[in-house]
Write a protein that holds these residues in place. Structure first.
Motif, PDB file in Angstrom:
ATOM      1  N   GLY A 191       0.810  -1.212   0.000  1.00 40.31           N
ATOM      2  CA  GLY A 191       0.000   0.000   0.000  1.00 40.31           C
ATOM      3  C   GLY A 191       0.840   1.258   0.000  1.00 40.31           C
ATOM      4  O   GLY A 191       0.435   2.292  -0.540  1.00 40.31           O
ATOM      5  N   VAL A 192       2.033   1.186   0.579  1.00 42.72           N
ATOM      6  CA  VAL A 192       2.937   2.335   0.581  1.00 42.72           C
ATOM      7  C   VAL A 192       3.402   2.656  -0.839  1.00 42.72           C
ATOM      8  O   VAL A 192       3.404   3.814  -1.262  1.00 42.72           O
ATOM      9  CB  VAL A 192       4.151   2.067   1.495  1.00 42.72           C
ATOM     10  N   ALA A 193       3.776   1.606  -1.593  1.00 48.65           N
ATOM     11  CA  ALA A 193       4.230   1.807  -2.970  1.00 48.65           C
ATOM     12  C   ALA A 193       3.109   2.371  -3.839  1.00 48.65           C
ATOM     13  O   ALA A 193       3.329   3.287  -4.652  1.00 48.65           O
ATOM     14  CB  ALA A 193       4.730   0.482  -3.548  1.00 48.65           C
ATOM     15  N   VAL A 194       1.901   1.844  -3.674  1.00 44.56           N
ATOM     16  CA  VAL A 194       0.754   2.335  -4.451  1.00 44.56           C
ATOM     17  C   VAL A 194       0.459   3.797  -4.094  1.00 44.56           C
ATOM     18  O   VAL A 194       0.140   4.600  -4.974  1.00 44.56           O
ATOM     19  CB  VAL A 194      -0.483   1.453  -4.195  1.00 44.56           C
ATOM     20  N   SER A 195       0.588   4.136  -2.826  1.00 45.94           N
ATOM     21  CA  SER A 195       0.345   5.519  -2.407  1.00 45.94           C
ATOM     22  C   SER A 195       1.361   6.470  -3.018  1.00 45.94           C
ATOM     23  O   SER A 195       1.010   7.570  -3.468  1.00 45.94           O
ATOM     24  CB  SER A 195       0.395   5.607  -0.873  1.00 45.94           C
ATOM     25  N   PHE A 196       2.631   6.068  -3.064  1.00 50.55           N
ATOM     26  CA  PHE A 196       3.653   6.900  -3.702  1.00 50.55           C
ATOM     27  C   PHE A 196       3.357   7.071  -5.188  1.00 50.55           C
ATOM     28  O   PHE A 196       3.538   8.153  -5.757  1.00 50.55           O
ATOM     29  CB  PHE A 196       5.040   6.286  -3.512  1.00 50.55           C
ATOM     30  N   LEU A 197       2.898   5.990  -5.841  1.00 51.57           N
ATOM     31  CA  LEU A 197       2.563   6.063  -7.255  1.00 51.57           C
ATOM     32  C   LEU A 197       1.446   7.074  -7.510  1.00 51.57           C
ATOM     33  O   LEU A 197       1.557   7.925  -8.394  1.00 51.57           O
ATOM     34  CB  LEU A 197       2.147   4.679  -7.763  1.00 51.57           C
ATOM     35  N   TRP A 198       0.386   6.999  -6.703  1.00 51.05           N
ATOM     36  CA  TRP A 198      -0.737   7.912  -6.884  1.00 51.05           C
ATOM     37  C   TRP A 198      -0.362   9.346  -6.534  1.00 51.05           C
ATOM     38  O   TRP A 198      -0.866  10.296  -7.158  1.00 51.05           O
ATOM     39  CB  TRP A 198      -1.927   7.459  -6.039  1.00 51.05           C
ATOM     40  N   TYR A 250      -1.195   8.528   5.780  1.00 55.39           N
ATOM     41  CA  TYR A 250       0.112   8.535   6.435  1.00 55.39           C
ATOM     42  C   TYR A 250       1.238   8.807   5.438  1.00 55.39           C
ATOM     43  O   TYR A 250       2.178   9.543   5.737  1.00 55.39           O
ATOM     44  CB  TYR A 250       0.325   7.192   7.127  1.00 55.39           C
ATOM     45  N   VAL A 251       1.131   8.234   4.244  1.00 52.61           N
ATOM     46  CA  VAL A 251       2.196   8.357   3.258  1.00 52.61           C
ATOM     47  C   VAL A 251       2.116   9.670   2.490  1.00 52.61           C
ATOM     48  O   VAL A 251       3.135  10.329   2.255  1.00 52.61           O
ATOM     49  CB  VAL A 251       2.144   7.173   2.265  1.00 52.61           C
ATOM     50  N   ILE A 252       0.908  10.080   2.098  1.00 50.24           N
ATOM     51  CA  ILE A 252       0.761  11.188   1.153  1.00 50.24           C
ATOM     52  C   ILE A 252       0.551  12.533   1.836  1.00 50.24           C
ATOM     53  O   ILE A 252       1.215  13.526   1.509  1.00 50.24           O
ATOM     54  CB  ILE A 252      -0.398  10.907   0.175  1.00 50.24           C
ATOM     55  N   THR A 253      -0.402  12.611   2.765  1.00 48.05           N
ATOM     56  CA  THR A 253      -0.828  13.922   3.267  1.00 48.05           C
ATOM     57  C   THR A 253      -0.489  14.189   4.731  1.00 48.05           C
ATOM     58  O   THR A 253      -0.597  15.334   5.176  1.00 48.05           O
ATOM     59  CB  THR A 253      -2.354  14.054   3.109  1.00 48.05           C
ATOM     60  N   LYS A 254      -0.141  13.158   5.482  1.00 51.53           N
ATOM     61  CA  LYS A 254       0.109  13.312   6.921  1.00 51.53           C
ATOM     62  C   LYS A 254      -1.104  13.922   7.644  1.00 51.53           C
ATOM     63  O   LYS A 254      -0.958  14.685   8.604  1.00 51.53           O
ATOM     64  CB  LYS A 254       1.343  14.178   7.171  1.00 51.53           C
ATOM     65  N   GLY A 255      -2.289  13.607   7.150  1.00 50.44           N
ATOM     66  CA  GLY A 255      -3.512  14.101   7.783  1.00 50.44           C
ATOM     67  C   GLY A 255      -4.017  15.417   7.243  1.00 50.44           C
ATOM     68  O   GLY A 255      -5.132  15.847   7.575  1.00 50.44           O
TER      69      GLY A 255
END
Length: 267
Positions: free
Chosen positions: A86-93, A202-207
């Motif tokens: 899910g971390v890799a997919v989040s970085f991709l998006w 957590y990965v993209i926006t930090k909330g």
């Protein structure tokens, strides 16, 4: 689970021994503005993500159920992102939807002359952007629909075709009723999953921005592993469990009129 239930009634910071505080954790929680904010954001996400996941997964499953060349490859390509971290997919998006140099906004401007939205950087679009990420995360839901579609009795469709029913009518009158137990199952699983959303934020926006992607589990994570308030975090976890349990029961109760089970028809 039993330990966390006991910790709900304690003040515990991992280092020192738990101190019994009774219902104080719950009392403070229900007066906490961040509790209501994170719960609202999570419910908003669920209201968008659950129908989006069910509808898109069903449509894609129907498309992948057609007999076309390269059928197995197409199924694999769509399912593959579901087994990636899910971390890799989040970085991709986060790269695809970057408002400055992202592929999506570049295509919108080059092809249609449209200025793309801020996606994850805008308070109005951050949650819908995370819902859009379900396109590459719902492969498991699609596979369940696909398996159900392949198990439907062909004689019903043949009889309907002989009677002159269109494909759209057969889908509405035969396919959907027969798939209703699977739709119910996937809906419940999607509700549970959407209420536990965490990785994207957590990965993209930090909330952010402005706490508009500060999901409930993210708040729980901050409480437990940044502030080390394990008793308070346990209370949060059990409130979430109660919400999920209640919604599951409500969904099951409300489905009785709309779900068709084959064994009931045989009776």
């Amino acid at each position: 689970m039993l330990i966390s239930l006991l910790l709900c009634f304690t003040e515990y910071n991992v280092i020192s021994s738990p101190k019994f505080v009774g219902l104080d954790n719950f009392r403070v929680l229900f007066q906490d503005r961040l509790f209501y904010k994170s719960l609202f954001v999570t419910v908003y996400y669920s209201l968008l993500a659950v129908p989006f996941t069910i509808v898109t997964s069903l449509v894609i499953a129907v498309m992948l159920n057609q007999k076309v060349r390269g059928q197995a490859l197409l199924r694999t390509l769509y399912y593959a992102p579901s087994i990636i971290s899910g971390v890799a997919v989040s970085f991709l998006w986060s790269w695809l939807l970057n408002p400055q140099f992202g592929v999506v906004n570049s295509l919108l401007y080059d092809w249609f002359g449209i200025e793309g939205p801020g996606w994850f950087t805008s308070s109005a679009t951050v949650v819908p952007s995370m819902v859009l990420m379900q396109l590459t995360a719902s492969g498991g839901t699609m596979v369940i629909f696909l398996a159900a579609l392949q198990s439907l009795p062909a004689d019903l469709f043949e009889a309907a075709s002989i009677d002159g029913a269109s494909k759209l009518r057969m889908f509405a009158k035969i396919t959907l009723p027969l798939l209703s137990p699977v739709i119910l199952f996937n809906t419940i699983i999607s509700i549970i999953g959407s209420l536990q959303v965490f990785t994207q934020s957590y990965v993209i926006t930090k909330g952010g921005p402005d706490w508009n992607s500060y999901f409930y589990v993210y708040y729980l994570f901050d409480t437990a592993f940044k502030q080390f308030r394990m008793g308070y975090a346990s209370a949060q976890a059990w409130i979430l469990f109660a919400i999920i349990f209640a919604l599951t029961l409500i969904t099951l109760r409300g489905s009785k009129r709309h779900v068709h089970y084959e064994y009931e028809a045989k009776k």
